[in-house]
Design a protein around this motif. Structure first.
Motif, PDB file in Angstrom:
ATOM      1  N   ARG A 503      45.558  12.589  46.392  1.00 28.53           N
ATOM      2  CA  ARG A 503      44.701  12.105  45.611  1.00 28.53           C
ATOM      3  C   ARG A 503      43.074  13.154  45.832  1.00 28.53           C
ATOM      4  O   ARG A 503      41.804  12.751  46.531  1.00 28.53           O
ATOM      5  CB  ARG A 503      44.364  10.905  44.879  1.00 28.53           C
ATOM      6  N   ALA A 504      42.642  13.610  45.632  1.00 31.58           N
ATOM      7  CA  ALA A 504      41.649  14.849  46.326  1.00 31.58           C
ATOM      8  C   ALA A 504      40.611  13.980  44.936  1.00 31.58           C
ATOM      9  O   ALA A 504      39.989  13.819  44.294  1.00 31.58           O
ATOM     10  CB  ALA A 504      42.002  16.423  45.842  1.00 31.58           C
ATOM     11  N   ALA A 505      39.042  14.823  46.379  1.00 29.38           N
ATOM     12  CA  ALA A 505      37.904  14.215  45.897  1.00 29.38           C
ATOM     13  C   ALA A 505      37.729  15.146  45.223  1.00 29.38           C
ATOM     14  O   ALA A 505      37.406  16.691  46.019  1.00 29.38           O
ATOM     15  CB  ALA A 505      37.827  13.597  47.330  1.00 29.38           C
ATOM     16  N   ILE A 506      37.170  15.698  44.309  1.00 29.46           N
ATOM     17  CA  ILE A 506      35.928  16.884  43.916  1.00 29.46           C
ATOM     18  C   ILE A 506      35.007  16.297  45.133  1.00 29.46           C
ATOM     19  O   ILE A 506      33.822  15.400  44.482  1.00 29.46           O
ATOM     20  CB  ILE A 506      35.031  16.872  41.924  1.00 29.46           C
ATOM     21  N   THR A 507      34.349  17.395  45.208  1.00 28.66           N
ATOM     22  CA  THR A 507      32.999  17.735  45.940  1.00 28.66           C
ATOM     23  C   THR A 507      31.732  18.261  46.091  1.00 28.66           C
ATOM     24  O   THR A 507      30.616  17.839  46.532  1.00 28.66           O
ATOM     25  CB  THR A 507      33.583  18.003  47.522  1.00 28.66           C
ATOM     26  N   ASP A 508      32.195  19.396  44.891  1.00 26.99           N
ATOM     27  CA  ASP A 508      31.167  20.101  44.292  1.00 26.99           C
ATOM     28  C   ASP A 508      30.110  19.326  43.369  1.00 26.99           C
ATOM     29  O   ASP A 508      30.550  18.196  42.628  1.00 26.99           O
ATOM     30  CB  ASP A 508      31.584  20.641  43.438  1.00 26.99           C
ATOM     31  N   GLN A 509      28.396  18.822  43.574  1.00 25.60           N
ATOM     32  CA  GLN A 509      27.893  17.798  42.909  1.00 25.60           C
ATOM     33  C   GLN A 509      27.744  18.476  41.864  1.00 25.60           C
ATOM     34  O   GLN A 509      28.279  17.360  40.918  1.00 25.60           O
ATOM     35  CB  GLN A 509      26.616  18.130  43.619  1.00 25.60           C
ATOM     36  N   ALA A 510      27.765  19.221  41.092  1.00 24.11           N
ATOM     37  CA  ALA A 510      27.535  20.045  39.327  1.00 24.11           C
ATOM     38  C   ALA A 510      28.954  19.320  39.020  1.00 24.11           C
ATOM     39  O   ALA A 510      28.679  18.809  37.772  1.00 24.11           O
ATOM     40  CB  ALA A 510      27.552  21.383  39.698  1.00 24.11           C
ATOM     41  N   GLU A 511      30.477  19.897  39.078  1.00 24.37           N
ATOM     42  CA  GLU A 511      31.418  19.342  38.628  1.00 24.37           C
ATOM     43  C   GLU A 511      31.925  17.516  38.939  1.00 24.37           C
ATOM     44  O   GLU A 511      32.454  17.373  38.255  1.00 24.37           O
ATOM     45  CB  GLU A 511      32.340  19.864  39.983  1.00 24.37           C
ATOM     46  N   LEU A 512      31.270  17.398  40.045  1.00 23.39           N
ATOM     47  CA  LEU A 512      31.193  15.729  39.544  1.00 23.39           C
ATOM     48  C   LEU A 512      30.489  15.246  38.808  1.00 23.39           C
ATOM     49  O   LEU A 512      31.001  14.544  37.478  1.00 23.39           O
ATOM     50  CB  LEU A 512      30.998  15.264  40.938  1.00 23.39           C
ATOM     51  N   LEU A 513      29.086  15.674  38.414  1.00 25.12           N
ATOM     52  CA  LEU A 513      28.807  15.441  37.001  1.00 25.12           C
ATOM     53  C   LEU A 513      29.140  15.795  35.959  1.00 25.12           C
ATOM     54  O   LEU A 513      28.845  15.398  35.081  1.00 25.12           O
ATOM     55  CB  LEU A 513      26.900  15.905  37.245  1.00 25.12           C
TER      56      LEU A 513
END
Length: 646
Positions: A503-513
């Motif tokens: 399960r990959a993790a989203i690491t881009d801050q803007a994408e997280l929000l």
């Protein structure tokens, strides 16, 4: 490997008394019980020097007294300032003198903010300056709150006192109706503590759970100025919890006249109309049916006011102006109180940003885990081994919450680990024993309170941490301003070894929000966080299957930084039937409950609620093979990488 300290500590929680006893088995001593629940009173005053002494005397003379009093002087122009300057008061008194009269709503927004941010209350007790508490008012309310349930997360959000006028009659303005369609179970639970269920309360001796206040935006709307700010705020707190009225807790309300809001309200009729319409059209504190019922009741009261008054033209003007001004949304608290008082409780809803986190110089951290009777002993054993014995950076302590009685096999396993800790063969273990199975959110909150360190890592009782997990997470939290840090996760079979997918993790801050309102971009068993930030927004709250997602949303709303790292640091057991359980009516109902909580908490709009449910409705009812494929696509490392690059 870092040397571990010797010792095991057991925290036995007697929830019925609100105290804990800590026993250090190494020296066989009993530590003093922690202080009972901390109550902070908030009093708002404006030009009532003749009544304020009675309020303060009532607070100080009760069988149970508040631990501190926050008094907000709303720019009084009588002798109040001089009275307060010369006051010799026996309780800790924090006086806030405002330069502008912000009305009761602004005063309570300031007072509650002050109480939350400076006085660390468990309960906040609010009242106007024409309220006079009796000898038993606070004691009876607190006793009912404590006795309602053995665990804090199951207790009422609000406890309302019975309010009498100066002559001893029940005051109709502050007599709360029994909750509509309360249901037999809710009625019986309230009756067991001598109370009845309610849906709203007034700011006249109203006792509120500070944790629930933090979970629901923190403050009343200051722009209400006067009237119905308490109605909006109390219904907001009770929306997903319970509220009770306790007749044995009695306070006096010394209003000039006896009656409800239709008794010669004067210019305040405008506030009543505008503010009620704000509640019905702008706020998310009532269900659609409740809006119809309360709206009809309000319309009848407004009609009664117009029929009774001999100034019909003036009152029609108040009504028309109230309707007109309700078409615009209330201003943010920061804009209303700009130049008057700098609010501290962080919330985008009120335009108050989160403060920077205090620097952390040590990598010491607590590991927080909950175990309950249905956990598999072999899985718990493997989880403890991976987190306590195999880490390149082991935790400074394990806070292990036993969520109710465990059963013989699990009890023996936990005891064996406590013996390892006592012998210095693993990090210290703080055992928190709950008297009943209270659920994950309640268990984690009780455990969080027992954590000794600002940095806290989570672990589930059936998952396995990679040996370098904490070495990867903890230093990042130390050197950054991030409040929550997660990682990618490996999905395994029930054996914990065979890999099914990453399960990959989203690491881009803007994408997280961007993703956060749509789905949970953090894997709960992988996270570590700052304890102070979690507690500031109210910690965990029960939301079926999404206690963590709702908490992350509140962190983001408060303006805290959230992040992921791309390495998979946890092995997550899927087990047989996992994708079967993710489908069907029960899973769909859980989705509905989650989306409803996100909507009422202002994380998502109504349109987003509809969109989210549309997607989930398809996912829950497609064949299991399609559901498995869809989930695999969503957690694909390639897809996550593409999102990050875009």
């Amino acid at each position: 490997m870092r040397a571990v300290r010797r010792g095991v500590m057991v925290v036995c929680l007697d929830m019925t008394r609100g105290v804990s006893v800590m026993v250090d088995s190494m020296v066989n001593t009993v530590r003093a019980p922690r202080e009972d629940v901390r109550v902070v009173a908030v009093v708002v005053t404006y030009n009532r020097e003749h009544l304020l002494p009675g309020t303060l005397a009532g607070l100080a003379s009760g069988r149970r007294r508040p631990d501190a009093v926050v008094l907000v002087d709303n720019a009084s122009t009588d002798g109040t300032a001089a009275f307060l300057a010369s006051l010799d008061y026996e309780l800790p008194l924090d006086i806030v003198s405002l330069s502008v009269n912000t009305g009761g709503a602004g005063g309570f927004a300031v007072g509650i903010d002050r109480a939350l941010e400076r006085h660390q209350p468990d309960l906040v007790w609010v009242m106007d300056d024409d309220t006079e508490p009796g000898v038993d008012t606070l004691a009876e309310a607190v006793d009912a709150w404590l006795a309602y349930a053995p665990v804090r997360a199951q207790r009422p959000a609000v406890v309302a006192s019975a309010v009498q006028w100066s002559d001893g009659r029940d005051h109709p303005m502050n007599t709360m109706r029994t909750r509509f369609m309360a249901g037999q179970e809710r009625i019986e639970r309230a009756a067991a503590v001598g109370a009845r269920p309610i849906r709203s309360g007034s700011f006249v001796a109203l006792l509120m759970d500070a944790q629930v206040i933090r979970q629901n935006g923190g403050l009343p709307w200051a722009d209400f100025f006067i009237w119905n700010d308490d109605f909006e705020f109390s219904t907001r707190l009770i929306h997903h919890r319970e509220g009770i009225a306790v007749p044995s807790s009695v306070a006096a309300h010394h209003t000039k006249t006896f009656g409800t809001t239709d008794a010669k309200p004067g210019p305040r009729f405008y506030n009543d109309v505008r503010n009620k319409l704000w509640v019905f059209t702008r706020c998310r504190t009532l269900s659609p049916l409740e809006k119809v019922l309360y709206g009809g009741s309000s319309a009848r009261l407004w009609l009664s006011t117009l029929l009774k008054t001999d100034e019909k033209g003036v009152y029609v003007g108040y009504l028309a102006r109230g309707v007109r001004d309700a078409l615009s949304a209330p201003g943010t608290n920061e804009s209303v109180l700009e130049g008057v008082y700098p609010l501290s409780f962080p919330s985008k809803r009120y335009s108050v940003p989160a403060p920077s986190l205090d620097p952390v110089t040590s990598t010491d951290f607590s590991l927080l885990m909950s175990v309950y009777a249905k956990d598999t002993p072999e899985f718990v054993q493997r989880a403890l081994e991976s987190n306590l014995l195999e880490q390149s950076m082991p935790p400074s302590e394990l806070v292990l919450v036993c969520d109710g009685p465990l059963g013989a096999e699990l009890e023996e396993l936990v005891s064996s680990w406590q013996a390892k800790a006592a012998a210095g063969d693993c990090p210290p273990i703080v055992r928190v024993q709950l008297p009943v199975n209270a659920g994950l959110a309640a268990a984690l909150n009780e455990g969080l309170e027992a954590c000794s360190y600002e940095l806290v890592a989570r672990a589930d009782a059936d998952d396995i941490s990679e040996p370098n997990r904490f070495e990867q997470l903890i230093p990042v939290l130390v050197r950054s301003n991030v409040a929550l840090l997660g990682s990618a996760m490996t999905e395994t079979g029930a054996d914990g070894v065979s890999v099914e997918r990453v399960r990959a993790a989203i690491t881009d801050q803007a994408e997280l929000l961007r993703v956060l309102p749509k789905r949970n971009p953090f894997y709960h068993p992988s996270v570590a966080f700052r304890k102070s930030a979690i507690e500031r927004v109210g910690a965990y709250e029960f939301v079926p299957g999404a206690e963590d997602w709702w908490l992350w949303c509140r962190l983001a709303d408060a303006g805290y930084a959230l992040a992921n790292i791309e390495q998979p640091l946890v092995r997550y057991r899927v087990g047989a039937g996992a994708y079967t359980r993710r489908g069907g009516v029960d899973a769909w109902k859980q989705d509905w409950a989650i989306q409803r909580r996100l909507y009422t908490g202002h994380t998502i709009s109504k349109a987003r609620w509809v969109q989210n449910m549309a997607v989930r409705s398809v996912y829950r009812f497609v064949p299991e093979s399609a559901r498995r494929a869809a989930f695999g696509l969503l957690s694909s490392p390639m897809l996550s990488s593409a999102r990050k690059e875009s």
